[in-house]
Enzyme design. Structure first.
Site, mmCIF file in Angstrom:
data_model
loop_
_atom_site.group_PDB
_atom_site.id
_atom_site.type_symbol
_atom_site.label_atom_id
_atom_site.label_comp_id
_atom_site.label_asym_id
_atom_site.label_seq_id
_atom_site.Cartn_x
_atom_site.Cartn_y
_atom_site.Cartn_z
ATOM 1 C CG HIS A 58 -138.127 -73.499 3.622
ATOM 2 N ND1 HIS A 58 -137.281 -73.808 2.584
ATOM 3 C CD2 HIS A 58 -138.616 -74.680 4.072
ATOM 4 C CE1 HIS A 58 -137.267 -75.119 2.400
ATOM 5 N NE2 HIS A 58 -138.056 -75.672 3.298
ATOM 6 C CB SER A 70 -139.120 -78.862 2.385
ATOM 7 O OG SER A 70 -138.167 -78.335 3.281
#
Length: 357
Positions: free
Chosen positions: A184, A77
């Site tokens: 996300h 991430s």
């Protein structure tokens, strides 16, 4: 940290608060400020991401001091930005600025709307999680493929709560994560435009060190426009950490070293790979419970023992060359000798001296 403070104040914190980035990372002692308050502040997206960026930057610079340079890198991430820095694709200022901008835009994407969404970590096989999502018709996505036995769901809060209830009935362990929004997923799409606009101002210089993408599971391309497109869309795309690690192992990476706070990614990597063929270590395995110097020493020793080039002479400052000194002997009657030993007339202790008249 001083550089991070400077950019943090200039880019984000100016005219908003008297606290700089160091104040969040190193809060006042417990008797001055409650620990849970300090921790909750540090967990805020707009604070957490630049804080992780600063810590990762420091660790990478320490490794470079000992001559340790990666052959390939990947992040998880936000960590993908730190990975780009570790590979030399972006400079120090870009790492810090991107960390601040990304954290700010993602935090703002979840504000001002009724439901910014939530995330749920699920302890189950990835295939099983996907089957449950499809069978139960849940409006969620598998946002993180962390390891074969763990994934993270992301989406509207009511759907996350429904998923948690279903999983409990199936006796599958799940934990709702303390996040500001459903990262996300489509719920943070408002961060896309400003972040991508800022990316167009940043310089990317590919090197021989490969950077694996969370989105594609493959190394980043060399074209700067393609780099910006992949990195910019990563905000709303799932993180395929499993493919990244397997891809690196497929390219004969045999030692994995985690930089950043704690050792969560090291644990995930151990679940993905055959640990008999790979070494997986962290620079912060004790998470502050033990000496950071010892943690570093342990990691350096393992890296060197595995045969990788490590400049251990950097562990201590070089000692000054000792000055050459001449031997000094004090002169006294005990060590004074005549030039000619034959001149010494020994006395005969058993024969008394004759008296002179």
């Amino acid at each position: 940290l001083e550089h991070g403070n400077e950019i943090f104040t200039a880019e984000y914190n100016k005219n908003r608060s008297e606290k700089n980035l160091a104040s969040y990372i190193f809060p006042p002692p417990a008797h001055v400020q409650k620990k849970n308050i300090s921790e909750s502040e540090l967990r805020q997206t707009q604070i957490a991401q630049p804080a992780i960026g600063v810590v990762s930057l420091a660790m990478v610079k320490i490794l470079k001091r000992f001559g340790i340079v990666p052959d390939a890198v990947c992040g998880h991430s936000f960590g993908e930005i730190a990975a780009l820095y570790a590979a030399g694709w972006i400079d120090e200022k870009s790492l810090l600025t991107l960390s601040i901008k990304r954290g700010r835009y993602m935090a703002e994407a979840g504000s001002g709307i009724d439901d910014p969404g939530s995330m749920l970590a699920v302890q189950a096989e990835i295939e099983q999680i996907e089957t449950i999502l499809k069978k139960e018709n849940l409006d969620l996505i598998l946002a993180n493929r962390n390891c074969p036995s763990q994934g993270v769901l992301s989406g509207p809060t009511d759907q996350i709560l429904a998923a948690k209830k279903i999983l409990k009935q199936k006796r599958i362990r799940s934990i709702k994560l303390p996040v500001a929004a459903a990262f996300h997923s489509r719920l943070v799409k408002n961060a896309l435009a400003p972040f991508n606009e800022f990316l167009r101002t940043q310089k990317f210089t590919p090197t021989d060190i490969r950077v694996f993408s969370n989105t594609t599971g493959q190394p980043y391309p060399d074209a700067p426009d393609k780099i910006r497109r992949i990195l910019g869309s990563q905000l709303v795309n799932p993180v395929d950490f499993i493919s990244d690690i397997r891809g690196m192992a497929h390219e004969n990476i045999s030692l994995f070293l985690e930089t950043g706070p704690k050792s969560v990614l090291s644990g995930l990597t151990k679940s993905i790979l055959d640990t008999d063929k790979t070494a997986i270590i962290s620079l912060d395995p004790s998470a502050g419970k033990k000496s950071g110097i010892k943690d570093l020493a342990d990691a350096l020793c393992i890296i060197a023992a595995k045969g990788f080039k490590t400049d251990l002479t950097q562990w201590e400052d070089p000692a000054d060359r000792p000055a050459r000194k001449k031997m000094a002997i004090p002169v006294s009657g005990a060590n004074l000798k005549p030039a000619n030993p034959a001149e010494i007339i020994p006395a005969a202790p058993d024969k008394p001296l004759e008296k002179s008249s």
